[in-house]
Design an enzyme around this catalytic site. Structure first.
Site, PDB file in Angstrom:
ATOM      1  N   CYS A 116      21.549 -13.176  20.382  1.00  0.00           N
ATOM      2  CA  CYS A 116      22.274 -13.919  19.342  1.00  0.00           C
ATOM      3  C   CYS A 116      23.489 -14.665  19.883  1.00  0.00           C
ATOM      4  O   CYS A 116      24.003 -15.570  19.236  1.00  0.00           O
ATOM      5  CB  CYS A 116      22.677 -12.980  18.215  1.00  0.00           C
ATOM      6  SG  CYS A 116      21.228 -12.266  17.416  1.00  0.00           S
ATOM      7  N   HIS A 256      27.892 -16.592  14.240  1.00  0.00           N
ATOM      8  CA  HIS A 256      26.490 -16.176  14.219  1.00  0.00           C
ATOM      9  C   HIS A 256      26.184 -15.564  12.850  1.00  0.00           C
ATOM     10  O   HIS A 256      27.002 -14.862  12.280  1.00  0.00           O
ATOM     11  CB  HIS A 256      26.254 -15.160  15.333  1.00  0.00           C
ATOM     12  CG  HIS A 256      24.916 -14.514  15.255  1.00  0.00           C
ATOM     13  ND1 HIS A 256      23.754 -15.244  15.201  1.00  0.00           N
ATOM     14  CD2 HIS A 256      24.538 -13.201  15.203  1.00  0.00           C
ATOM     15  CE1 HIS A 256      22.732 -14.402  15.125  1.00  0.00           C
ATOM     16  NE2 HIS A 256      23.179 -13.161  15.119  1.00  0.00           N
ATOM     17  N   ASN A 286      18.705 -14.507   9.857  1.00  0.00           N
ATOM     18  CA  ASN A 286      19.188 -14.482  11.233  1.00  0.00           C
ATOM     19  C   ASN A 286      18.136 -15.129  12.128  1.00  0.00           C
ATOM     20  O   ASN A 286      17.077 -14.554  12.360  1.00  0.00           O
ATOM     21  CB  ASN A 286      19.452 -13.021  11.646  1.00  0.00           C
ATOM     22  CG  ASN A 286      19.995 -12.906  13.059  1.00  0.00           C
ATOM     23  OD1 ASN A 286      20.008 -13.873  13.814  1.00  0.00           O
ATOM     24  ND2 ASN A 286      20.433 -11.710  13.421  1.00  0.00           N
TER      25      ASN A 286
HETATM   26  O1  UT7 Z   1      21.947 -10.590  15.297  1.00  0.00           O
HETATM   27  C1  UT7 Z   1      21.676  -9.439  15.996  1.00  0.00           C
HETATM   28  C2  UT7 Z   1      22.611  -8.404  15.612  1.00  0.00           C
HETATM   29  N1  UT7 Z   1      22.173  -7.722  14.454  1.00  0.00           N
HETATM   30  C3  UT7 Z   1      23.038  -7.448  13.517  1.00  0.00           C
HETATM   31  O2  UT7 Z   1      24.156  -7.866  13.597  1.00  0.00           O
HETATM   32  C4  UT7 Z   1      22.608  -6.527  12.395  1.00  0.00           C
HETATM   33  C5  UT7 Z   1      23.635  -5.469  12.234  1.00  0.00           C
HETATM   34  N2  UT7 Z   1      23.339  -4.524  11.224  1.00  0.00           N
HETATM   35  C6  UT7 Z   1      23.191  -4.797   9.911  1.00  0.00           C
HETATM   36  O3  UT7 Z   1      23.237  -5.936   9.508  1.00  0.00           O
HETATM   37  C7  UT7 Z   1      23.027  -3.663   8.952  1.00  0.00           C
HETATM   38  O4  UT7 Z   1      23.297  -2.451   9.629  1.00  0.00           O
HETATM   39  C8  UT7 Z   1      21.637  -3.604   8.296  1.00  0.00           C
HETATM   40  C9  UT7 Z   1      21.479  -4.756   7.334  1.00  0.00           C
HETATM   41  C10 UT7 Z   1      20.559  -3.626   9.356  1.00  0.00           C
HETATM   42  C11 UT7 Z   1      21.517  -2.307   7.502  1.00  0.00           C
HETATM   43  O5  UT7 Z   1      22.552  -2.235   6.552  1.00  0.00           O
HETATM   44  P1  UT7 Z   1      23.378  -0.895   6.394  1.00  0.00           P
HETATM   45  O6  UT7 Z   1      24.326  -1.115   5.314  1.00  0.00           O
HETATM   46  O7  UT7 Z   1      23.891  -0.503   7.744  1.00  0.00           O
HETATM   47  O8  UT7 Z   1      22.272   0.094   5.872  1.00  0.00           O
HETATM   48  P2  UT7 Z   1      21.741   1.430   6.538  1.00  0.00           P
HETATM   49  O9  UT7 Z   1      20.961   1.109   7.767  1.00  0.00           O
HETATM   50  O10 UT7 Z   1      22.879   2.398   6.651  1.00  0.00           O
HETATM   51  O11 UT7 Z   1      20.772   1.911   5.434  1.00  0.00           O
HETATM   52  C12 UT7 Z   1      21.230   2.265   4.134  1.00  0.00           C
HETATM   53  C13 UT7 Z   1      20.026   2.615   3.299  1.00  0.00           C
HETATM   54  C14 UT7 Z   1      19.074   3.570   3.987  1.00  0.00           C
HETATM   55  O12 UT7 Z   1      18.567   4.470   3.012  1.00  0.00           O
HETATM   56  P3  UT7 Z   1      19.142   5.948   2.900  1.00  0.00           P
HETATM   57  O13 UT7 Z   1      18.876   6.561   4.245  1.00  0.00           O
HETATM   58  O14 UT7 Z   1      20.596   5.793   2.598  1.00  0.00           O
HETATM   59  O15 UT7 Z   1      18.333   6.520   1.792  1.00  0.00           O
HETATM   60  C15 UT7 Z   1      17.965   2.673   4.464  1.00  0.00           C
HETATM   61  O16 UT7 Z   1      16.728   3.357   4.565  1.00  0.00           O
HETATM   62  O17 UT7 Z   1      19.272   1.436   3.024  1.00  0.00           O
HETATM   63  C16 UT7 Z   1      17.905   1.661   3.371  1.00  0.00           C
HETATM   64  N3  UT7 Z   1      17.324   0.410   3.796  1.00  0.00           N
HETATM   65  C17 UT7 Z   1      16.704  -0.414   2.964  1.00  0.00           C
HETATM   66  N4  UT7 Z   1      16.469  -0.360   1.644  1.00  0.00           N
HETATM   67  C18 UT7 Z   1      15.809  -1.377   1.078  1.00  0.00           C
HETATM   68  C19 UT7 Z   1      17.318  -0.133   5.034  1.00  0.00           C
HETATM   69  N5  UT7 Z   1      16.686  -1.313   5.003  1.00  0.00           N
HETATM   70  C20 UT7 Z   1      16.293  -1.510   3.730  1.00  0.00           C
HETATM   71  C21 UT7 Z   1      15.613  -2.551   3.086  1.00  0.00           C
HETATM   72  N6  UT7 Z   1      15.410  -2.450   1.756  1.00  0.00           N
HETATM   73  N7  UT7 Z   1      15.198  -3.655   3.733  1.00  0.00           N
END
Ligand code: UT7
Length: 331
Positions: A116, A256, A286
């Site tokens: 990225c 980004h 992204n």
């Molecule tokens: O460009 C390359 C660099 N990449 C990035 O910068 C991405 C960086 N990370 C992020 O943007 C975020 O961490 C994510 C968008 C990937 C995830 O968001 P988050 O707020 O960190 O969520 P999480 O991973 O802590 O997940 C929270 C909950 C989980 O459920 P439980 O365990 O709390 O029951 C996940 O299973 O959200 C759930 N979850 C989803 N739910 C519905 C994760 N993905 C999804 C989804 N739809 N697509």
């Protein structure tokens, strides 16, 4: 004070494949929903390339639009630097495929892998050759077909990405315009948090690697999130300060586009309000190396850039890699 680079961006263009995929469309593929995607990432839709459409195709389209808009002939291009993590194939480089399709007969070029941060890295590399006085017209392209490496069984990653390409033209600049300074760093200890395990020399493609879904993006989202917010804001402040600026001097930040919450947290640390931050993640998701040139494209189209504006490009990506480029907008 940083060392002034005598190179400026004189044109920008982008290209995304025509197929739009909304969050509702994604709901039909994995267990997710529009509300989660919108509130957790800011994404509403993204574009997907179809079969047979690779990074070089999108990159070529972006470059063609750019050259047409500038009335520059492909034969005038001296160099093509392509940032991508999804090249058509390991070799030849996407830069070679693009060079051929454009008919950029005298250009040399290569691909650069910084995920990225790739576009910021490529811009800095291209600017060195222009600044050195050896190259007059350098094409810098960021292009990725992320759908080629997305696991549509992993809802935590597949909802985030889209396909696209963007390109800029770099030309020689006077002292008062163009790129002022850049800052890049690598923290390889973060490599394990965002990577594609197989397909390289460590785990060459085999029936086993395919079965274990090792040819896809693997991400520890929360780790990357925290690193991105911290390192982008730190590097931005460092770059501004050593050039005698504060964030108040910025006319526009083009970050980004990985997650709207990352962008907002970063700008809060920087002390920059929404009106000075380019956001188009809602429409493109992204697109990895393409987010920054697509951001510049929209900023130009929306007339948010004026000659002389202080502009900051900033990115964090897999590696970890971080890149920041500071410039006076030149047209
Ligand atoms: O460009 C390359 C660099 N990449 C990035 O910068 C991405 C960086 N990370 C992020 O943007 C975020 O961490 C994510 C968008 C990937 C995830 O968001 P988050 O707020 O960190 O969520 P999480 O991973 O802590 O997940 C929270 C909950 C989980 O459920 P439980 O365990 O709390 O029951 C996940 O299973 O959200 C759930 N979850 C989803 N739910 C519905 C994760 N993905 C999804 C989804 N739809 N697509």
């Amino acid at each position: 004070m940083g060392h002034r680079i005598a190179a400026k961006i004189t044109g920008v263009a982008g290209h995304v494949p025509p197929r739009t995929v909304t969050n509702l469309d994604i709901e039909k593929i994995v267990d997710t929903n529009d509300e989660w995607i919108r509130t957790r990432t800011g994404i509403r839709e993204r574009h997907y390339a179809g079969p047979g459409v690779a990074a070089s195709h999108l990159g070529t389209e972006a470059a063609k639009k750019l050259l047409e808009s500038k009335a520059v002939s492909p034969e005038e291009i001296d160099m093509i630097v392509v940032a991508t993590v999804t090249p058509d194939m390991f070799f030849p480089a996407a830069a070679c495929l693009i060079q051929d399709r454009l008919g950029a007969k005298k250009a040399w070029g290569f691909d650069l892998s910084a995920a990225c941060s790739g576009f910021a890295y490529a811009l800095t590399v291209g600017a060195q050759f222009v600044g050195a006085g050896t190259h007059n017209k350098v094409l810098v392209i960021g292009t990725d077909v992320m759908t080629s490496i997305l696991d549509f069984k992993d809802r935590a990653t597949c909802v985030l990405f889209g396909d696209g390409a963007g390109a800029v033209l770099l030309e020689p600049a006077s002292d008062a315009e163009g790129i002022i300074d850049f800052a890049h760093d690598v923290d390889g200890s973060g490599g394990c948090n965002l990577y594609m395990p197989a397909g390289g020399s460590l785990n060459p493609a085999s029936a086993e690697t395919v079965e274990k879904r090792m040819h896809y993006v693997h991400q520890e989202g929360a780790q990357v999130f925290k690193y991105a917010v911290r390192r982008m804001s730190e590097l931005a402040v460092e770059l501004l300060e050593r050039n005698g600026f504060t964030s108040r001097d910025l006319a526009l930040v083009v970050p980004h586009q990985a997650n709207l919450r990352i962008i907002r947290a970063m700008q809060e640390r920087l002390g920059v309000d929404d009106s000075k931050v380019m956001v188009n993640i809602d429409r493109f998701g992204n697109t990895t190396a393409a987010t920054i040139p697509l951001g510049l494209m929209d900023a130009v189209n929306e007339k948010r850039l004026r000659k002389g504006d202080l502009v900051l490009l900033i990115a964090v990506g897999a590696g970890y890699t971080t890149g920041a480029v500071l410039m006076r907008w030149a047209y």
